[in-house]
Design an enzyme around this catalytic site. Sequence first.
Site, PDB file in Angstrom:
ATOM      1  N   SER A  39       0.870  -1.176   0.000  1.00 31.43           N
ATOM      2  CA  SER A  39       0.000   0.000   0.000  1.00 31.43           C
ATOM      3  C   SER A  39       0.905   1.224   0.000  1.00 31.43           C
ATOM      4  O   SER A  39       2.105   1.114   0.313  1.00 31.43           O
ATOM      5  CB  SER A  39      -0.850  -0.037   1.278  1.00 31.43           C
TER       6      SER A  39
ATOM      7  N   TYR B 142      -1.673  -1.225  10.336  1.00 31.23           N
ATOM      8  CA  TYR B 142      -1.815  -1.521   8.904  1.00 31.23           C
ATOM      9  C   TYR B 142      -0.570  -1.064   8.146  1.00 31.23           C
ATOM     10  O   TYR B 142       0.017  -1.828   7.366  1.00 31.23           O
ATOM     11  CB  TYR B 142      -3.072  -0.832   8.361  1.00 31.23           C
TER      12      TYR B 142
HETATM   13  P1  NDP Z   1     -11.226  -6.436   0.887  1.00 31.81           P
HETATM   14  O1  NDP Z   1     -11.576  -6.064   2.285  1.00 31.81           O
HETATM   15  O2  NDP Z   1     -12.206  -6.161  -0.189  1.00 31.81           O
HETATM   16  O3  NDP Z   1     -10.821  -7.960   0.802  1.00 31.81           O
HETATM   17  C1  NDP Z   1      -9.913  -8.488   1.712  1.00 31.81           C
HETATM   18  C2  NDP Z   1     -10.061  -9.979   1.750  1.00 31.81           C
HETATM   19  O4  NDP Z   1      -9.196 -10.482   2.781  1.00 31.81           O
HETATM   20  C3  NDP Z   1     -11.478 -10.403   2.098  1.00 31.81           C
HETATM   21  O5  NDP Z   1     -11.889 -11.411   1.211  1.00 31.81           O
HETATM   22  C4  NDP Z   1     -11.341 -10.949   3.512  1.00 31.81           C
HETATM   23  O6  NDP Z   1     -12.201 -12.031   3.804  1.00 31.81           O
HETATM   24  C5  NDP Z   1      -9.908 -11.439   3.526  1.00 31.81           C
HETATM   25  N1  NDP Z   1      -9.460 -11.539   4.906  1.00 31.81           N
HETATM   26  C6  NDP Z   1      -9.451 -10.557   5.837  1.00 31.81           C
HETATM   27  N2  NDP Z   1      -9.060 -11.050   7.015  1.00 31.81           N
HETATM   28  C7  NDP Z   1      -8.818 -12.368   6.828  1.00 31.81           C
HETATM   29  C8  NDP Z   1      -8.418 -13.409   7.683  1.00 31.81           C
HETATM   30  N3  NDP Z   1      -8.189 -13.213   8.992  1.00 31.81           N
HETATM   31  N4  NDP Z   1      -8.264 -14.642   7.174  1.00 31.81           N
HETATM   32  C9  NDP Z   1      -8.518 -14.869   5.860  1.00 31.81           C
HETATM   33  N5  NDP Z   1      -8.917 -13.930   5.005  1.00 31.81           N
HETATM   34  C10 NDP Z   1      -9.069 -12.684   5.480  1.00 31.81           C
HETATM   35  O7  NDP Z   1      -9.827  -5.694   0.597  1.00 31.81           O
HETATM   36  P2  NDP Z   1      -9.139  -5.185  -0.759  1.00 31.81           P
HETATM   37  O8  NDP Z   1      -9.535  -6.041  -1.876  1.00 31.81           O
HETATM   38  O9  NDP Z   1      -9.329  -3.735  -0.813  1.00 31.81           O
HETATM   39  O10 NDP Z   1      -7.589  -5.410  -0.394  1.00 31.81           O
HETATM   40  C11 NDP Z   1      -6.790  -6.391  -1.016  1.00 31.81           C
HETATM   41  C12 NDP Z   1      -5.346  -6.023  -0.758  1.00 31.81           C
HETATM   42  O11 NDP Z   1      -5.041  -4.765  -1.360  1.00 31.81           O
HETATM   43  C13 NDP Z   1      -4.999  -5.854   0.735  1.00 31.81           C
HETATM   44  O12 NDP Z   1      -3.733  -6.404   0.994  1.00 31.81           O
HETATM   45  C14 NDP Z   1      -4.964  -4.356   0.923  1.00 31.81           C
HETATM   46  O13 NDP Z   1      -4.124  -3.981   1.998  1.00 31.81           O
HETATM   47  C15 NDP Z   1      -4.422  -3.910  -0.414  1.00 31.81           C
HETATM   48  N6  NDP Z   1      -4.721  -2.518  -0.742  1.00 31.81           N
HETATM   49  C16 NDP Z   1      -5.988  -2.135  -1.007  1.00 31.81           C
HETATM   50  C17 NDP Z   1      -6.273  -0.809  -1.319  1.00 31.81           C
HETATM   51  C18 NDP Z   1      -7.654  -0.344  -1.611  1.00 31.81           C
HETATM   52  O14 NDP Z   1      -7.847   0.880  -1.804  1.00 31.81           O
HETATM   53  N7  NDP Z   1      -8.660  -1.212  -1.665  1.00 31.81           N
HETATM   54  C19 NDP Z   1      -5.201   0.209  -1.382  1.00 31.81           C
HETATM   55  C20 NDP Z   1      -3.886  -0.317  -1.085  1.00 31.81           C
HETATM   56  C21 NDP Z   1      -3.675  -1.640  -0.777  1.00 31.81           C
HETATM   57  P3  NDP Z   1     -13.715 -11.756   4.294  1.00 31.81           P
HETATM   58  O15 NDP Z   1     -14.350 -10.986   3.184  1.00 31.81           O
HETATM   59  O16 NDP Z   1     -14.263 -13.105   4.455  1.00 31.81           O
HETATM   60  O17 NDP Z   1     -13.597 -10.962   5.550  1.00 31.81           O
END
Ligand code: NDP
Length: 257
Positions: free
Chosen positions: A159, A172
């Site tokens: 990020s 984070y």
């Molecule tokens: P989302 O919240 O849409 O998706 C995250 C996913 O991670 C979900 O499917 C969630 O599962 C899963 N997850 C969370 N906690 C756990 C856990 N304990 N065990 C297993 N699975 C878990 O996030 P994004 O798609 O936005 O993010 C994806 C990546 O991109 C991340 O690493 C984020 O830091 C990074 N990112 C995103 C940005 C953005 O603007 N969106 C910007 C910069 C980086 P569930 O749905 O079941 O909770």
Amino acid sequence: MPKSPEHRHDRDHPSSLARRVILVTGAGDGIGKAASVAFAAQGARLVLLGRTRRKLEQVSDTIQARRLETPLIVPVDLHGLGPEQAKTLAEGINREFGGLDGVLHNASIVGPKVPIERFPLDEFRKVLSVNFDSAVVLTQALLPLLSQSADASVVFTSSGVGKRGRAYFGAYAVSKFATEGLAEVLADELRNTTRIRVNVVDPGPTRTALRAAGFPSEDPMSLPAPEDHMPLYLFLMGPESAGVTGRRFSAKGWRAG
Ligand code: NDP
């Protein structure tokens, strides 16, 4: 005579990811969901790992509705993931698919947005556990399988706050700095001894639940959708990025070539 899966991919998906086995963490939502569908559409066989079984099943249904290869669903809470659990996962992937060619470390949580001084320590440790520790544990368990692939790709997700800290992004941001460090060390270790490449993606602001949690007053429609970033994710998982390792990519504005 019915076509075998290989023939089906050759005919309908003459693509770069044909027959590759790819594990995506956080595959049930947001960017992980879009990447899983995009990889499958290019002929990959998917291992969908996430916290919520129902969400993983929906992604699997979407993939199967397109008559693509049935994914392996792995509902796992990455918080506190241990080496035994990870080893069982590696054995399951090997049993199901006979190998592993790619890992997208994508699952993350934001955690509280409060000053470090008042950050609840249990929450701090939980964010580190989900976003970073689990990636170390998975890496250790999966490297033996990845080493057997002719062209393996590992992608970590960072990020903007993984390069430049920002007030109230607390655990984070720290977890993303750690992720960048892990990727750099791993890329360097594997560079001359294996065919495994290791890179980092910073997706940038993207229309997902995670972003909405971090920026509740923002208009989601002002942001790109996860699907908009897929050319970069496909590049990093596919043969075009062979030999590219130890690099950091921003999805925003990325263009092939
Ligand atoms: P989302 O919240 O849409 O998706 C995250 C996913 O991670 C979900 O499917 C969630 O599962 C899963 N997850 C969370 N906690 C756990 C856990 N304990 N065990 C297993 N699975 C878990 O996030 P994004 O798609 O936005 O993010 C994806 C990546 O991109 C991340 O690493 C984020 O830091 C990074 N990112 C995103 C940005 C953005 O603007 N969106 C910007 C910069 C980086 P569930 O749905 O079941 O909770």
